[in-house]
Design a protein around this motif. Structure first.
Motif, PDB file in Angstrom:
ATOM      1  N   GLY A 174       0.662  -1.405  -0.037  1.00 15.41           N
ATOM      2  CA  GLY A 174      -0.106   0.090   0.235  1.00 15.41           C
ATOM      3  C   GLY A 174       0.996   1.280   0.025  1.00 15.41           C
ATOM      4  O   GLY A 174       0.512   1.996  -0.770  1.00 15.41           O
ATOM      5  N   ASP A 184      -5.949   5.099  -4.806  1.00 17.33           N
ATOM      6  CA  ASP A 184      -6.878   4.349  -4.832  1.00 17.33           C
ATOM      7  C   ASP A 184      -6.375   3.122  -4.402  1.00 17.33           C
ATOM      8  O   ASP A 184      -6.831   2.081  -3.588  1.00 17.33           O
ATOM      9  CB  ASP A 184      -7.765   4.327  -5.878  1.00 17.33           C
ATOM     10  N   LEU A 185      -5.423   2.402  -5.031  1.00 13.36           N
ATOM     11  CA  LEU A 185      -4.951   1.448  -5.065  1.00 13.36           C
ATOM     12  C   LEU A 185      -4.227   1.026  -3.335  1.00 13.36           C
ATOM     13  O   LEU A 185      -4.434   0.047  -2.959  1.00 13.36           O
ATOM     14  CB  LEU A 185      -3.733   1.079  -6.026  1.00 13.36           C
ATOM     15  N   ARG A 188      -6.954   0.365  -1.024  1.00  8.52           N
ATOM     16  CA  ARG A 188      -7.338  -1.130  -1.022  1.00  8.52           C
ATOM     17  C   ARG A 188      -6.494  -2.098  -0.274  1.00  8.52           C
ATOM     18  O   ARG A 188      -6.917  -2.920   0.476  1.00  8.52           O
ATOM     19  CB  ARG A 188      -7.544  -1.676  -2.488  1.00  8.52           C
ATOM     20  N   HIS A 189      -4.982  -1.882  -0.611  1.00  9.84           N
ATOM     21  CA  HIS A 189      -3.956  -2.595   0.177  1.00  9.84           C
ATOM     22  C   HIS A 189      -4.212  -2.575   1.738  1.00  9.84           C
ATOM     23  O   HIS A 189      -4.295  -3.413   2.424  1.00  9.84           O
ATOM     24  CB  HIS A 189      -2.592  -2.138  -0.124  1.00  9.84           C
ATOM     25  N   ASN A 191      -6.974  -1.659   3.275  1.00  4.41           N
ATOM     26  CA  ASN A 191      -8.088  -2.259   3.735  1.00  4.41           C
ATOM     27  C   ASN A 191      -7.939  -3.907   3.610  1.00  4.41           C
ATOM     28  O   ASN A 191      -8.674  -4.313   4.621  1.00  4.41           O
ATOM     29  CB  ASN A 191      -9.285  -1.602   2.831  1.00  4.41           C
ATOM     30  N   ARG A 192      -7.060  -4.355   3.053  1.00  3.66           N
ATOM     31  CA  ARG A 192      -6.834  -5.819   3.051  1.00  3.66           C
ATOM     32  C   ARG A 192      -5.834  -6.336   4.246  1.00  3.66           C
ATOM     33  O   ARG A 192      -5.917  -7.101   4.891  1.00  3.66           O
ATOM     34  CB  ARG A 192      -6.309  -6.272   1.794  1.00  3.66           C
ATOM     35  N   ASN A 213      -3.397   4.524   7.460  1.00  3.94           N
ATOM     36  CA  ASN A 213      -4.736   4.862   7.036  1.00  3.94           C
ATOM     37  C   ASN A 213      -4.854   6.395   7.085  1.00  3.94           C
ATOM     38  O   ASN A 213      -5.682   7.165   6.358  1.00  3.94           O
ATOM     39  CB  ASN A 213      -5.994   3.984   7.619  1.00  3.94           C
TER      40      ASN A 213
END
Length: 423
Positions: A174, A184-185, A188-189, A191-192, A213
């Motif tokens: 991330g 945006d990518l 996502r990382h 959030n995973r 975050n």
């Protein structure tokens, strides 16, 4: 039904997209929020009863004679009117629906020592990232995750530690996506990574991801979300082992989120970060990237700059550069110099800003950080109004030449507009 009989929660639901309402929440200006509710037909008696305060106290808030400061009152307001916690910089409220894939916060679990090969891979990626930037490393980290980490997550004999390994590597991916200009990518990382950390039981790692975050929310212009993530991270640190650098980082992120709108709480949070980092012995954690004195100095300069305390900001920016100059942190040094140049401009010291600008342009043009390029563009825009001053005009000419060279050298990692991102 009369206006006074409306359900306050229904009124708030209709205000969630109102800029005045969201601004009042972001600034934690409860007087403005109460005035909006009153204008929408909610009586002061009903507002006071819902929040469990006297009408006299409510009028003080609404008339600007005092402000809500206590966390418990912010929580009462959020719960009474169903204001999402993130809007007020609070943790997710108990009544909010759980997002898809939500995993409850973990209890701290005993941690097995990480695999030496995993630690070696993390250190190699981390060291290369600090020196060359994450742009060209992103693909290598994603391949490592897919080929070497993911298959072990479904192994019947795998331990919780592999989930911590996967979380740490996913968070690193991330950061490298963020450094490539692909926020945006990066989101996502992150959030995973968080549910992986929670599954592992490593609350310190989960708190570290919350701090990441928070940083990303600031970079994408959402200080309320940044404050929420910093608070969530601090809540997690209370459940795990004491790691002063992590706690200091989270207090610093709180300060950054609040600096532009609520300087007094921001200053308190920054003071806490300095006190914790200056007086505590370092505790080690295998997956957390160090938050050291140079990082705190760099972040302090940004906080104090937002608070318009430019002389103090200047001191911290210069300290960050001095601490980074002799190391191998090329990107951190470049970002600190950009901050210093901006502070000189805010202090109207054009010659000092020009001098730092020339130092920046002498740095390695192959540094694979789109984030640095974007911040250089921002500095160039701040210099543009001073173009009539010959030294600034000369520097701007050099900026144009250097930018063209950097764009050519980094063409392989810069995403064209509207191009899809990797999964």
């Amino acid at each position: 039904m009369g206006r006074q009989q409306q359900d306050p929660r229904h009124v708030v639901a209709g205000l969630l997209s109102d800029e005045r309402f969201t601004a009042a929440c972001a600034e934690r200006d409860m007087g403005a929020l109460f005035r909006l509710l009153n204008h929408r037909g909610i009586s002061t008696r009903r507002i006071a009863a819902a929040v469990d305060i006297t009408q006299g106290r409510l009028y003080d808030y609404m008339n600007g004679k005092s402000r809500v400061e206590k966390l418990v009152i912010f929580e009462q307001i959020a719960d009474a009117f169903h204001i999402p916690g993130r809007l007020l910089g609070l943790a997710v409220r108990p009544w909010e629906p759980a997002p898809a894939g939500h995993v409850p916060p973990p209890r701290s679990a005993p941690q097995l020592p990480p695999n030496d090969d995993d630690l070696s891979a993390m250190d190699a990626f981390r060291n290369a990232d600090r020196q060359t930037g994450g742009g060209r490393l992103y693909g290598a980290v994603v391949r490592h995750l897919g080929h070497n980490i993911a298959p072990r997550l479904v192994d019947a004999d795998s331990s919780q530690q592999i989930f911590a390994t996967a979380a740490a590597m996913t968070e690193m991916a991330g950061w490298m996506a963020h450094d490539s200009g692909r926020d945006d990518l990066a989101a996502r990382h992150f959030n995973r990574a968080l549910p992986l950390a929670r599954t592992s039981g490593d609350v310190s790692l989960a708190a570290n991801i919350a701090a990441s975050n928070s940083h990303l929310a600031l970079q994408t212009g959402d200080p309320a979300a940044a404050a929420h993530w910093a608070r969530a991270g601090l809540d997690l640190t209370a459940q795990g082992p004491r790691i002063p650098a992590l706690t200091a980082r989270l207090h610093t992120m709180t300060a950054r989120a609040l600096a532009a709108t609520t300087p007094t709480p921001a200053a308190r949070a920054l003071d806490q970060a300095h006190e914790i980092l200056d007086t505590s012995a370092e505790a080690q954690h295998p997956w957390l990237s160090p938050f050291d004195s140079a990082a705190l100095a760099s972040e302090s300069a940004l906080v104090l700059g937002d608070m318009k305390r430019y002389d103090e900001a200047l001191h911290h920016a210069e300290r960050a550069i001095a601490l980074r100059r002799s190391g191998s942190r090329a990107r951190s040094l470049a970002l600190s110099r950009i901050t210093l140049a901006r502070i000189h401009l805010q202090r109207q010291d054009l010659d000092a800003a020009v001098s730092i600008g020339h130092e920046l342009l002498a740095a390695d043009p192959t540094l694979g950080s789109v984030r640095v390029i974007h911040q250089l563009d921002g500095l160039r825009a701040r210099l543009e109004p001073h173009r009539s001053y010959p030294p600034v005009r000369e520097l701007l000419t050099r900026f144009e030449e250097a930018r063209r060279a950097r764009m050519l050298l980094l063409a392989d990692i810069i995403q064209p507009p509207n191009k899809g991102t990797a999964p």
